[in-house]
Design a protein around this motif. Structure first.
Motif, PDB file in Angstrom:
ATOM      1  N   THR A 134       0.848  -1.202   0.000  1.00  0.00           N
ATOM      2  CA  THR A 134       0.000   0.000   0.000  1.00  0.00           C
ATOM      3  C   THR A 134       0.878   1.243   0.000  1.00  0.00           C
ATOM      4  OG1 THR A 134      -1.672  -1.256   1.226  1.00  0.00           O
ATOM      5  CG2 THR A 134      -1.996   1.115   1.086  1.00  0.00           C
ATOM      6  N   HIS A 135       1.657   1.374  -1.034  1.00  0.00           N
ATOM      7  CA  HIS A 135       2.644   2.437  -1.130  1.00  0.00           C
ATOM      8  C   HIS A 135       2.075   3.646  -1.862  1.00  0.00           C
ATOM      9  CE1 HIS A 135       6.346   4.486  -2.497  1.00  0.00           C
ATOM     10  NE2 HIS A 135       6.851   4.001  -1.374  1.00  0.00           N
ATOM     11  N   ALA A 136       2.599   4.821  -1.554  1.00  0.00           N
ATOM     12  CA  ALA A 136       2.110   6.051  -2.167  1.00  0.00           C
ATOM     13  C   ALA A 136       2.270   6.046  -3.674  1.00  0.00           C
ATOM     14  CB  ALA A 136       2.838   7.252  -1.566  1.00  0.00           C
ATOM     15  N   HIS A 137       3.321   5.385  -4.184  1.00  0.00           N
ATOM     16  CA  HIS A 137       3.592   5.433  -5.619  1.00  0.00           C
ATOM     17  C   HIS A 137       3.329   4.119  -6.334  1.00  0.00           C
ATOM     18  CE1 HIS A 137       5.343   6.957  -9.310  1.00  0.00           C
ATOM     19  NE2 HIS A 137       6.135   5.899  -9.388  1.00  0.00           N
ATOM     20  N   GLY A 138       3.651   3.001  -5.709  1.00  0.00           N
ATOM     21  CA  GLY A 138       3.463   1.730  -6.404  1.00  0.00           C
ATOM     22  C   GLY A 138       3.523   0.558  -5.460  1.00  0.00           C
ATOM     23  N   GLN A 139       2.602  -0.375  -5.617  1.00  0.00           N
ATOM     24  CA  GLN A 139       2.577  -1.568  -4.784  1.00  0.00           C
ATOM     25  C   GLN A 139       3.879  -2.358  -4.926  1.00  0.00           C
ATOM     26  OE1 GLN A 139       0.629  -2.254  -2.515  1.00  0.00           O
ATOM     27  NE2 GLN A 139       0.377  -4.452  -2.185  1.00  0.00           N
ATOM     28  N   GLY A 140       4.482  -2.716  -3.797  1.00  0.00           N
ATOM     29  CA  GLY A 140       5.738  -3.447  -3.811  1.00  0.00           C
ATOM     30  C   GLY A 140       6.959  -2.586  -4.023  1.00  0.00           C
ATOM     31  N   TYR A 141       6.840  -1.282  -3.888  1.00  0.00           N
ATOM     32  CA  TYR A 141       7.915  -0.311  -4.114  1.00  0.00           C
ATOM     33  C   TYR A 141       9.207  -0.775  -3.444  1.00  0.00           C
ATOM     34  CZ  TYR A 141       9.876   4.479  -4.505  1.00  0.00           C
ATOM     35  OH  TYR A 141      10.631   5.581  -4.788  1.00  0.00           O
ATOM     36  N   THR A 142      10.285  -0.906  -4.241  1.00  0.00           N
ATOM     37  CA  THR A 142      11.547  -1.485  -3.783  1.00  0.00           C
ATOM     38  C   THR A 142      12.665  -0.482  -4.010  1.00  0.00           C
ATOM     39  OG1 THR A 142      10.752  -3.708  -4.317  1.00  0.00           O
ATOM     40  CG2 THR A 142      13.124  -3.448  -4.050  1.00  0.00           C
ATOM     41  N   ASP A 143      12.959   0.307  -2.984  1.00  0.00           N
ATOM     42  CA  ASP A 143      13.984   1.345  -3.062  1.00  0.00           C
ATOM     43  C   ASP A 143      15.248   0.841  -2.369  1.00  0.00           C
ATOM     44  OD1 ASP A 143      15.519   3.598  -3.126  1.00  0.00           O
ATOM     45  OD2 ASP A 143      14.166   4.845  -1.930  1.00  0.00           O
ATOM     46  N   LEU A 144      16.326   0.664  -3.149  1.00  0.00           N
ATOM     47  CA  LEU A 144      17.591   0.155  -2.616  1.00  0.00           C
ATOM     48  C   LEU A 144      18.623   1.254  -2.390  1.00  0.00           C
ATOM     49  CD1 LEU A 144      17.871  -3.062  -4.791  1.00  0.00           C
ATOM     50  CD2 LEU A 144      17.499  -2.972  -2.322  1.00  0.00           C
ATOM     51  N   ASN A 145      18.209   2.497  -2.379  1.00  0.00           N
ATOM     52  CA  ASN A 145      19.161   3.585  -2.184  1.00  0.00           C
ATOM     53  C   ASN A 145      19.794   3.568  -0.803  1.00  0.00           C
ATOM     54  OD1 ASN A 145      19.469   5.527  -4.532  1.00  0.00           O
ATOM     55  ND2 ASN A 145      17.243   5.281  -4.496  1.00  0.00           N
ATOM     56  N   PHE A 146      19.236   2.834   0.141  1.00  0.00           N
ATOM     57  CA  PHE A 146      19.829   2.758   1.477  1.00  0.00           C
ATOM     58  C   PHE A 146      20.975   1.749   1.549  1.00  0.00           C
ATOM     59  CE2 PHE A 146      16.731  -0.644   1.556  1.00  0.00           C
ATOM     60  CZ  PHE A 146      17.331  -1.636   2.322  1.00  0.00           C
ATOM     61  N   VAL A 147      21.192   0.969   0.491  1.00  0.00           N
ATOM     62  CA  VAL A 147      22.235  -0.056   0.489  1.00  0.00           C
ATOM     63  C   VAL A 147      23.584   0.574   0.150  1.00  0.00           C
ATOM     64  CG1 VAL A 147      23.079  -2.129  -0.685  1.00  0.00           C
ATOM     65  CG2 VAL A 147      20.652  -1.926  -0.073  1.00  0.00           C
ATOM     66  N   ILE A 148      24.611   0.233   0.927  1.00  0.00           N
ATOM     67  CA  ILE A 148      25.988   0.612   0.628  1.00  0.00           C
ATOM     68  C   ILE A 148      26.638  -0.580  -0.068  1.00  0.00           C
ATOM     69  CG2 ILE A 148      28.209   1.322   1.579  1.00  0.00           C
ATOM     70  CD1 ILE A 148      26.734   2.578   3.914  1.00  0.00           C
ATOM     71  N   PRO A 149      27.014  -0.471  -1.344  1.00  0.00           N
ATOM     72  CA  PRO A 149      27.447  -1.647  -2.117  1.00  0.00           C
ATOM     73  C   PRO A 149      28.597  -2.422  -1.484  1.00  0.00           C
ATOM     74  CG  PRO A 149      27.087   0.227  -3.571  1.00  0.00           C
ATOM     75  CD  PRO A 149      26.979   0.747  -2.173  1.00  0.00           C
TER      76      PRO A 149
END
Length: 680
Positions: free
Chosen positions: A122-137
């Motif tokens: 139930t995301h504001a933009h898209g169901q299942g929204y997967t943001d990996l910007n918090f990952v440090i490679p």
């Protein structure tokens, strides 16, 4: 390359249990954890006798480091057949394409980091929204992946695929500075020290990026990680705190006629105030121990728990002046979310009736409390509230899976899973909904001869739908998906491994992207049939070639006169990788990525030609630990589009009903980045 720790009961459980995936070890941890019988393997290759299907596997840290990833989410392109791209600002979640599915921001690919789910319900933009910007490679240990609904440990969003990323417990002290064209700068530092009976690791990064856009992205991103761990992965624990903050502008997909009329350039935008901001904080823990006493003796328990706070605002203007010819159609999608949950599993080898079995049983649960709203804005200033929802979702799953070895050449993997989800919406879409779903799963594996196995699999999975649609009767809360596949894995030729898989997937409701409103919504029933081929060839210890190609036929299965083609579903997805490692001081990688032509509307009257791109990296490391690196992206300066859609919008002076047009977001032009790093 990969390292499998025998403390995990079997390699199969390693590959199918999120908590157990951490068994893929690396040199840094091996040095601190006494493991006498670590088996070094090429993880993509040595799965004979362990895998449940031909399309699951492990990607180890070395492969993640050598892949020339333009953005952090493209680390996942080490998963065979997965393409990761973008259609908006760098701070936003990426677009994912796999097996003929345009998974938008993650609709049917369950992704986790150290057991924490990344997909948001139930995301504001898209169901299942997967943001990996918090990952440090640099902190990623490796990736375990599955494809298809055949794995009992995988629940919501995993029908098409799942990705389990693990973090390191420690690493050598190091710093790195990167600078490049298109306004890219990055600073990274990390290290670990002994503390009590364990290890304390800390890492952080600062990133700035403008991109080629006429109105620069001006991405400002910061990440920090603090992790304490004790013991080995199979008998120990870890506690991890993470913090992420991002601010950016965004150039979304733009109408082609605006470029043709000279209103904007190829890298321009009709609304330079689009953008976003995000904040994520989490605290998580993992635990594993062998059981030596009582009726559970001889088994192993793994568990994890987490609490996450996510805040996000996206300002997007997709239709320009279609709905509001005076103020424009920019809107703000806001959410403030708290997620809490965890999982526990027990695995054990058994001998019954003279046959060897491995059994795993587990539970997982998750609670989401999210405030999500939609506001009409102009230049990011709100002037009207369009919707406002407070949603609570509580769900959980229970599963059991048994692997049975009937003969030296035949084994089966049989599992079942039951999921339950209940949700309440207090707000614009008020309502109470609940659903449960039983999911049988099974595979039969036959070893034809040494080094070659055949797999036959069938199973059921699902994705949850946005509560705001389910509460109004517009979508099933749990949308089931049934899949079947047959595959072969062979290592019969020296240094060459190949897998060939034929698959079929049926969804009762396809999640589709509605560009008019900038959200995903539950759509029509669908079917995909396809074939996927993956090969790995190591002619020398320092050289690896890797290739993947997937052909698919995607259609809606109802009789809607609009047409049966599924928009944005590519017929062909492919990639080629070349990895160079330990050739004296040299290492590096070359990647070619391709996704083919695809329809943009249901009757296929408008379609996209697809996209292709080459990227490469090269590193030179001195004995002192000083490393010099270069990354070259979009090597041949492809003018293709990273993403394109067809929908109706309105520019100033156009008819009130708007104009249907193709909207495109171009690939970034050729760029270069230079890195200087030092390990201590």
């Amino acid at each position: 390359m990969g390292r499998f720790v025998p403390g995990i009961t079997t390699a199969l459980l390693v590959l199918t249990s999120p908590a157990a995936f951490a068994a893929t070890d690396d040199a840094a941890d091996t040095a601190s954890n006494t493991v006498d019988d670590v088996l070094v393997t090429a993880a993509r290759r040595d799965l004979i006798g362990a895998a449940a299907t031909s399309s699951q596997g492990v990607v180890v840290k070395e492969e993640l480091e050598l892949l020339p990833a333009y953005r952090v989410g493209q680390m996942l392109e080490t998963v065979p057949g997965l393409v990761v791209t973008s259609h908006s600002g760098e701070g936003k979640a990426n677009q994912y394409l796999l097996r003929g599915f345009n998974l938008d921001h993650g609709t049917d690919m369950a992704t986790s980091v150290d057991g924490m789910p990344v997909n948001m319900r139930t995301h504001a933009h898209g169901q299942g929204y997967t943001d990996l910007n918090f990952v440090i490679p640099e902190l990623a240990r490796g990736i375990g992946y599955t494809k298809g609904p055949y794995f009992a440990a995988q629940g919501d969003f995993s029908a098409v695929g799942s990705i389990q990323m693990a973090y390191l417990d420690q690493l050598p002290a190091q710093v790195a500075l990167t600078a490049g064209t298109l306004g890219y700068q990055r600073a990274f530092a990390a290290g670990a020290t002994a503390l009590g009976a364990g290890q304390l690791m800390a890492g952080g990064e600062l990133v700035h990026y403008d991109g080629p856009w006429d109105h620069p992205d001006n991405l400002r991103k910061g990440n920090a990680v603090l992790r304490y761990s004790q013991g080995a992965r199979a008998d120990g624990f870890s506690v991890t705190a993470m913090y992420y903050r991002g601010l950016w502008n965004a150039t979304t997909d733009q109408p082609e006629r605006a470029i043709a009329q000279g209103l904007i350039g190829r890298y321009g935008t009709l609304d330079p105030t689009d953008g976003g901001q995000a904040r994520r904080m989490s605290l998580s823990g993992t635990f594993a121990m062998p059981v030596d006493a009582g009726w559970l003796a001889g088994g192993e328990v793994t568990a994890n728990a987490y609490v996450i706070n996510n805040q996000l605002t996206l300002w997007n203007n997709f239709t320009h002046f279609l709905d509001n010819p005076v103020q424009g159609d920019q809107h703000a999608q806001d959410e403030n979310r708290m997620v809490a949950g965890g999982a526990i599993s027990y695995s054990r080898p058994l001998n019954l009736l003279g046959l060897d079995h491995e059994v795993v049983a587990g539970l997982d649960t998750r609670f989401d409390d999210v405030h999500v709203d939609l506001r009409a804005t102009r230049a990011r200033v709100a002037y009207a509230q369009l919707s406002n929802d407070n949603v609570q979702e509580t769900g959980g799953g229970a599963y059991v899976q048994a692997t049975s070895h009937w003969t030296p050449w035949l084994r089966t993997v049989v599992g079942m899973r039951e999921d339950y989800l209940a949700a309440t919406d207090h707000g614009s879409n008020a309502g109470v909904v609940a659903a449960r779903l039983f999911q049988p799963k099974g595979s039969a594996i036959a070893t034809l001869w040494q080094g070659t196995e055949v797999y036959l699999s069938a199973g059921r999975g699902f994705h949850s739908d946005d509560v705001r649609g389910a509460s109004q009767g517009n979508a099933p809360l749990l949308a089931k998906a049934d899949g079947e596949e047959v595959g072969i894995r062979s290592t019969i030729l020296p240094n060459l491994t190949a897998t060939l898989t034929a698959f079929q997937m049926d969804f009762v409701s396809e999640l589709t992207y509605d560009a008019d409103v900038g959200q995903t919504e539950a759509g029509r029933p669908s079917r995909r049939r396809g074939v996927e081929l993956n090969t790995t060839y190591n002619p020398f210890s320092w050289l690896e070639f890797y290739g993947s190609v997937a052909f698919s036929h995607a259609r809606y299965t109802d009789s809607d006169p609009a047409g049966s083609f599924i928009p944005d579903a590519p017929k062909l997805i492919g990639s080629l990788g070349i990895y160079l490692r330990d050739l004296g001081p040299w290492s590096g990688g070359v990647e070619y990525r391709y996704f083919g032509a695809h329809p943009l509307v249901e009757d296929n009257s408008v379609h996209s030609a697809g996209s292709q791109e080459w990227n490469l990296t090269a590193n030179y490391t001195l004995q002192s630990g000083l490393r010099f690196g270069i990354g070259l992206y979009n090597v041949f300066d492809s003018k293709d589009d990273a993403a394109d859609y067809y929908y109706t919008d309105r520019l100033k002076g156009e008819p009130a009903e708007g104009v249907g047009d193709l909207h495109a977001h171009p690939l970034e032009p050729r760029s270069v980045r230079f890195t200087v790093a030092q390990s201590f």
